[in-house]
Write a protein that holds these residues in place. Structure first.
Motif, mmCIF file in Angstrom:
data_model
loop_
_atom_site.group_PDB
_atom_site.id
_atom_site.type_symbol
_atom_site.label_atom_id
_atom_site.label_comp_id
_atom_site.label_asym_id
_atom_site.label_seq_id
_atom_site.Cartn_x
_atom_site.Cartn_y
_atom_site.Cartn_z
ATOM 1 N N ARG A 118 -1.193 8.086 2.235
ATOM 2 C CA ARG A 118 -2.491 7.917 1.806
ATOM 3 C C ARG A 118 -3.573 8.964 2.322
ATOM 4 O O ARG A 118 -4.454 9.390 1.747
ATOM 5 C CB ARG A 118 -2.972 6.405 2.084
ATOM 6 C CG ARG A 118 -2.183 5.308 1.399
ATOM 7 C CD ARG A 118 -2.468 3.963 1.890
ATOM 8 N NE ARG A 118 -1.630 3.054 1.352
ATOM 9 C CZ ARG A 118 -1.329 2.053 1.776
ATOM 10 N NH1 ARG A 118 -1.963 1.575 2.843
ATOM 11 N NH2 ARG A 118 -0.440 1.217 1.396
ATOM 12 N N GLY A 145 4.650 6.709 -9.589
ATOM 13 C CA GLY A 145 4.565 5.220 -9.416
ATOM 14 C C GLY A 145 4.239 5.226 -7.700
ATOM 15 O O GLY A 145 3.354 4.098 -7.677
ATOM 16 N N GLN A 146 4.625 5.783 -7.095
ATOM 17 C CA GLN A 146 4.339 5.802 -5.713
ATOM 18 C C GLN A 146 3.154 6.125 -5.341
ATOM 19 O O GLN A 146 2.343 5.618 -4.455
ATOM 20 C CB GLN A 146 5.559 6.581 -4.908
ATOM 21 C CG GLN A 146 6.904 5.853 -4.782
ATOM 22 C CD GLN A 146 8.119 6.963 -4.200
ATOM 23 O OE1 GLN A 146 7.958 8.102 -4.641
ATOM 24 N NE2 GLN A 146 8.894 6.590 -3.423
ATOM 25 N N TYR A 148 0.658 5.890 -7.313
ATOM 26 C CA TYR A 148 -0.334 4.743 -7.856
ATOM 27 C C TYR A 148 -0.194 3.732 -6.578
ATOM 28 O O TYR A 148 -1.350 3.067 -6.435
ATOM 29 C CB TYR A 148 0.230 4.189 -9.103
ATOM 30 C CG TYR A 148 -0.396 5.056 -10.524
ATOM 31 C CD1 TYR A 148 -1.558 5.056 -10.271
ATOM 32 C CD2 TYR A 148 0.425 5.366 -11.158
ATOM 33 C CE1 TYR A 148 -2.489 5.672 -11.729
ATOM 34 C CE2 TYR A 148 -0.224 6.466 -12.205
ATOM 35 C CZ TYR A 148 -1.355 6.504 -12.643
ATOM 36 O OH TYR A 148 -1.985 7.097 -13.709
ATOM 37 N N HIS A 149 1.042 3.284 -6.297
ATOM 38 C CA HIS A 149 1.022 2.444 -5.262
ATOM 39 C C HIS A 149 0.114 2.581 -3.922
ATOM 40 O O HIS A 149 -0.473 1.704 -3.615
ATOM 41 C CB HIS A 149 2.519 2.327 -4.678
ATOM 42 C CG HIS A 149 2.758 1.507 -3.508
ATOM 43 N ND1 HIS A 149 2.765 -0.103 -3.396
ATOM 44 C CD2 HIS A 149 3.062 1.894 -2.051
ATOM 45 C CE1 HIS A 149 3.026 -0.144 -2.106
ATOM 46 N NE2 HIS A 149 3.103 0.590 -1.478
ATOM 47 N N HIS A 150 -0.192 3.870 -3.709
ATOM 48 C CA HIS A 150 -0.910 4.073 -2.607
ATOM 49 C C HIS A 150 -2.466 4.329 -2.880
ATOM 50 O O HIS A 150 -3.125 4.156 -2.005
ATOM 51 C CB HIS A 150 -0.495 5.422 -1.660
ATOM 52 C CG HIS A 150 0.921 5.282 -0.933
ATOM 53 N ND1 HIS A 150 0.856 4.512 0.106
ATOM 54 C CD2 HIS A 150 2.132 5.748 -1.438
ATOM 55 C CE1 HIS A 150 2.124 4.592 0.589
ATOM 56 N NE2 HIS A 150 2.925 5.418 -0.194
ATOM 57 N N ARG A 152 -3.750 2.410 -4.903
ATOM 58 C CA ARG A 152 -4.521 1.023 -5.254
ATOM 59 C C ARG A 152 -5.320 0.572 -3.902
ATOM 60 O O ARG A 152 -6.582 0.270 -4.131
ATOM 61 C CB ARG A 152 -3.459 -0.041 -5.363
ATOM 62 C CG ARG A 152 -3.198 -0.288 -7.013
ATOM 63 C CD ARG A 152 -2.238 -1.332 -7.363
ATOM 64 N NE ARG A 152 -1.326 -0.884 -8.370
ATOM 65 C CZ ARG A 152 -0.094 -0.378 -8.073
ATOM 66 N NH1 ARG A 152 0.399 -0.720 -6.821
ATOM 67 N NH2 ARG A 152 0.537 0.029 -8.850
#
Length: 187
Positions: A118, A145-146, A148-150, A152
């Motif tokens: 992040r 995808g990873q 986007y995960h971070h 959020r």
């Protein structure tokens, strides 16, 4: 800087350090240029009798002039971003107010920063990357995808915002607080 001026500046700085050693005051790392706009190393003191050099600690001198004991905390900065935006920010709080506040209320905001990926993503966005595609090109961040995960938790905590069309930015009001948090983590 001409050699004579450099030598005179060096002699002045050595004399100031020697004077601090003579009176037992804590010393900071040599400050380099004492220009008000230059980056200066911080120093911590446990004694109120130590007066920091106002040429080096000009912001601290200004705070002392405006606030009585038990003091206050001030974050301030001016940053020109690669995308042309300018972040000029100042926020302060009295020491008593900070010590009495519920620090748990800041947990989500601080937790969002508590991952190296992040932090890399925020650094890249500040450097000009704005899309997930650009961010996935950053070493060590993984797949889209990873990413986007971070993203959020960073968006949820206000460190980032979606500006449309799949683009992200650090809100101007968060640039200086983010950079001061990173600076504080160095100490």
């Amino acid at each position: 800087m001409p050699d004579d001026a450099r030598l005179a500046d060096l002699e002045r700085r050595v004399a100031a350090l020697e004077a601090r050693l003579d009176d037992g005051a804590p010393t900071a790392a040599p400050p380099g240029d004492a220009e008000p706009g230059s980056a200066q190393p911080g120093t911590a003191s446990s004694t109120a009798s130590t007066t920091p050099d106002p040429e080096v600690f000009w912001a601290l001198a200004g705070l002392h002039a405006r606030v009585e004991a038990p003091g206050a905390v001030l974050i301030t900065g001016t940053v020109a971003l690669p995308d042309g935006r300018a972040a000029e920010w100042q926020e302060g709080a009295l020491t008593g107010d900070l010590l009495e506040a519920d620090w748990a209320e800041t947990a989500e905001t601080l937790t969002a920063l508590a991952h190296p990926v992040r932090l890399r993503l925020l650094q890249r966005v500040l450097a000009g990357a704005s899309t997930v595609h650009e961010l996935t090109e950053t070493e060590g961040v993984g797949t889209s995808g990873q990413v986007y995960h971070h993203l959020r938790p960073l968006v949820s905590a206000g460190w980032l915002r979606a500006v449309g069309g799949g683009h992200y930015e650090v809100p101007v009001a968060r640039v200086v607080p983010l950079l001061t948090t990173i600076l504080g983590g160095r100490r």
